[in-house]
Design an enzyme around this catalytic site. Structure first.
Site, PDB file in Angstrom:
ATOM      1  N   SER A   6       0.827  -1.208   0.000  1.00  0.00           N
ATOM      2  CA  SER A   6       0.000   0.000   0.000  1.00  0.00           C
ATOM      3  C   SER A   6       0.861   1.257   0.000  1.00  0.00           C
ATOM      4  CB  SER A   6      -0.869  -0.011   1.276  1.00  0.00           C
ATOM      5  OG  SER A   6      -1.437   1.254   1.524  1.00  0.00           O
ATOM      6  N   LYS A  55       2.089  -3.277   6.722  1.00  0.00           N
ATOM      7  CA  LYS A  55       2.501  -3.353   5.311  1.00  0.00           C
ATOM      8  C   LYS A  55       4.013  -3.107   5.199  1.00  0.00           C
ATOM      9  CE  LYS A  55      -1.394  -4.416   3.419  1.00  0.00           C
ATOM     10  NZ  LYS A  55      -1.602  -5.752   2.828  1.00  0.00           N
ATOM     11  N   TYR A  89      -1.919  -0.375  10.757  1.00  0.00           N
ATOM     12  CA  TYR A  89      -2.195  -1.023   9.461  1.00  0.00           C
ATOM     13  C   TYR A  89      -1.030  -0.770   8.517  1.00  0.00           C
ATOM     14  CZ  TYR A  89      -3.428  -1.082   4.599  1.00  0.00           C
ATOM     15  OH  TYR A  89      -3.369  -1.288   3.239  1.00  0.00           O
ATOM     16  N   ASN A 123      -5.093   4.639  -4.091  1.00  0.00           N
ATOM     17  CA  ASN A 123      -6.436   4.478  -3.523  1.00  0.00           C
ATOM     18  C   ASN A 123      -7.377   3.725  -4.471  1.00  0.00           C
ATOM     19  OD1 ASN A 123      -5.113   6.523  -1.883  1.00  0.00           O
ATOM     20  ND2 ASN A 123      -7.113   6.700  -0.893  1.00  0.00           N
TER      21      ASN A 123
HETATM   22  C1  WQD Z   1      -9.197   9.587   1.219  1.00  0.00           C
HETATM   23  C2  WQD Z   1      -9.428  11.062   1.464  1.00  0.00           C
HETATM   24  C3  WQD Z   1      -9.921  11.633   3.728  1.00  0.00           C
HETATM   25  C4  WQD Z   1     -13.863   9.853   4.094  1.00  0.00           C
HETATM   26  C5  WQD Z   1      -6.615   4.495   3.275  1.00  0.00           C
HETATM   27  C6  WQD Z   1      -5.435   3.599   3.576  1.00  0.00           C
HETATM   28  C7  WQD Z   1      -4.927   3.023   2.280  1.00  0.00           C
HETATM   29  C8  WQD Z   1      -6.049   2.286   1.625  1.00  0.00           C
HETATM   30  C9  WQD Z   1      -7.171   3.260   1.316  1.00  0.00           C
HETATM   31  C10 WQD Z   1      -6.196   0.003   2.287  1.00  0.00           C
HETATM   32  C11 WQD Z   1      -8.771  11.536   2.762  1.00  0.00           C
HETATM   33  C12 WQD Z   1     -11.079  11.982   2.818  1.00  0.00           C
HETATM   34  C13 WQD Z   1     -12.635  10.234   3.584  1.00  0.00           C
HETATM   35  C14 WQD Z   1     -14.851  10.854   4.382  1.00  0.00           C
HETATM   36  C15 WQD Z   1     -13.325  12.544   3.627  1.00  0.00           C
HETATM   37  N1  WQD Z   1      -6.523   1.262   2.484  1.00  0.00           N
HETATM   38  N2  WQD Z   1     -12.380  11.552   3.356  1.00  0.00           N
HETATM   39  N3  WQD Z   1     -14.528  12.150   4.124  1.00  0.00           N
HETATM   40  O1  WQD Z   1      -7.011   7.380   4.050  1.00  0.00           O
HETATM   41  O2  WQD Z   1      -6.183   7.938   1.692  1.00  0.00           O
HETATM   42  O3  WQD Z   1      -6.184   5.568   2.465  1.00  0.00           O
HETATM   43  O4  WQD Z   1      -7.610   3.790   2.584  1.00  0.00           O
HETATM   44  O5  WQD Z   1      -5.593  -0.505   1.420  1.00  0.00           O
HETATM   45  O6  WQD Z   1      -3.863   2.152   2.555  1.00  0.00           O
HETATM   46  O7  WQD Z   1      -4.416   4.375   4.150  1.00  0.00           O
HETATM   47  O8  WQD Z   1      -8.332   6.701   1.990  1.00  0.00           O
HETATM   48  O9  WQD Z   1     -10.663   6.946   1.303  1.00  0.00           O
HETATM   49  O10 WQD Z   1     -10.136   6.894   3.788  1.00  0.00           O
HETATM   50  O11 WQD Z   1      -9.536   8.900   2.430  1.00  0.00           O
HETATM   51  O12 WQD Z   1     -13.062  13.738   3.401  1.00  0.00           O
HETATM   52  O13 WQD Z   1     -15.984  10.574   4.844  1.00  0.00           O
HETATM   53  O14 WQD Z   1     -10.836  11.273   1.633  1.00  0.00           O
HETATM   54  O15 WQD Z   1      -9.739  12.674   4.693  1.00  0.00           O
HETATM   55  O16 WQD Z   1      -8.263  12.840   2.535  1.00  0.00           O
HETATM   56  P1  WQD Z   1      -6.889   7.013   2.619  1.00  0.00           P
HETATM   57  P2  WQD Z   1      -9.751   7.310   2.404  1.00  0.00           P
END
Ligand code: WQD
Length: 341
Positions: free
Chosen positions: A126, A155, A151, A180
């Site tokens: 990741s 990785k 998490y 992502n």
């Molecule tokens: C993306 C952006 C949030 C929800 C994580 C793991 C990564 C992978 C994907 C496993 C961020 C913003 C989110 C919401 C928002 N996981 N957001 N409102 O954190 O980049 O990655 O998930 O493989 O390894 O680290 O993904 O989709 O959670 O967030 O504004 O209700 O969306 O703040 O900026 P992230 P995410």
């Protein structure tokens, strides 16, 4: 016709990868204990490919059970290891559950492939291994930062464990660092099935749009970015899936230059949260009910990939746009609501 074991084959990326593997002439067997999935996506795989996938509901942390399944399938030439817990906030609350599950399952698989000489191993890593880096876009050689969650640390540790094994083993390893993963198979028969309230942006968007969630929050719009919201490299799950097929072909054709190679899987384009929301609204003609809320602890401001190495060495070319990602994600949410999947 090579046979591949996919661990976590009933999960989001695992199920899409099985479809791509079958499309490219592989036979596939799955091990998935349904800890974070259900057999539901196996039906969708069958609808798309016409193939009934055997899934063994075995816990990879139980070496004897894992060994029994694999000894019954000596034809397995390669393993793609997806099965892991991957919810960032949950890993913060329950670190030991994450270290136990994510590392013991990997160690058992590595022990088996060494003992029984399974030649090829592809590991699901990741972009979270980079932590909070300001060297953007990230290349595979970008030094890894402090993991922002247990998490992410599982990785980082997983990559190191494989590195140490690769030094003494003849197995051939590829690590794929996903950015992502979002979207769903264009057929609408498989997609992401969040268990409980989703944390990730795109399932939150689609559940808000369909009314499962009354409203969503943009978690911070005061970041030093072009519109104040965080930047990520959203990549369609089918582009991720196809990269696994290409990685196996790369190893099986002995094109790899070492038995431990890492590849970034991102589009190379950063998209802000607000831009992702705008793309969703535009392509689906749906107005999203969102507010601007406080920053989410642990979020990195921006991260996106340099994917040159995967393009040049694996021949990988991401083909889905952010609009395709939002269109297919919405189609899947609608199909779940209609009860057709
Ligand atoms: C993306 C952006 C949030 C929800 C994580 C793991 C990564 C992978 C994907 C496993 C961020 C913003 C989110 C919401 C928002 N996981 N957001 N409102 O954190 O980049 O990655 O998930 O493989 O390894 O680290 O993904 O989709 O959670 O967030 O504004 O209700 O969306 O703040 O900026 P992230 P995410």
């Amino acid at each position: 016709m090579a046979t591949i074991l996919v661990t976590g084959g009933c999960g989001y990326i695992g199920s899409h990868t099985i479809v791509d593997l079958i499309d490219h002439g592989f036979e596939v067997i799955s091990i998935d204990n349904y800890a974070r999935s259900t057999p539901r996506l196996l039906k969708g795989i069958e609808k798309i490919t016409g193939k009934k996938i055997i899934n063994y509901p075995v816990d990879l942390c139980n070496y004897e059970a894992l060994r029994a399944v694999l000894r019954a399938h000596p034809e397995i030439e390669g393993i793609i290891h997806f099965a892991a817990f991957k919810t960032v906030p949950e890993s913060v609350e329950k670190p030991l559950m994450y270290y136990h599950n994510n590392l013991e399952s990997l160690i058992n698989l590595l022990q088996y492939i060494q003992e029984y000489q399974v030649p090829y191993f592809v590991f699901s890593s990741s972009c979270s291994v980079y932590g909070n880096t300001d060297q953007l876009p990230v290349v595979e050689e970008t030094p890894l930062g402090e993991a922002q969650s247990p998490y992410a640390r599982t990785k980082q540790m997983g990559e190191q464990i494989i590195y140490d094994v690769s030094k003494v083993a003849s197995n051939q390893f590829i690590l794929l660092r996903y950015f992502n993963p979002v979207g769903a198979h264009p057929s609408g028969w498989i997609g992401e099935v969040p268990l409980g309230k989703p944390d990730n942006l795109v399932p939150v968007i689609t559940q808000t749009a369909i009314g499962k969630l009354p409203q969503m929050q943009v978690m911070g719009a005061d970041y030093p970015t072009r519109d104040g919201s965080c930047i990520r490299d959203y990549i369609h799950v089918m582009d991720i899936a196809h990269a696994h097929t290409l990685a196996l072909q790369y190893l099986m054709e002995h094109r790899n230059s070492s038995n431990y190679e890492i590849f970034n899987l991102g589009t190379g384009r950063g998209v802000t949260v607000l831009e992702a929301i705008q793309a969703f609204e535009k392509v689906n003609g749906v107005k999203l009910n969102y507010t601007i809320g406080p920053r989410r602890p642990g979020d990195v401001v921006a991260i996106y990939a340099d994917n040159k190495k995967a393009r040049e060495k694996l021949g990988w070319e991401p083909k889905y746009t952010i609009e395709d990602m939002m269109r297919t994600a919405w189609q899947w949410e609608l199909n779940m609501a209609k009860g057709v999947v």
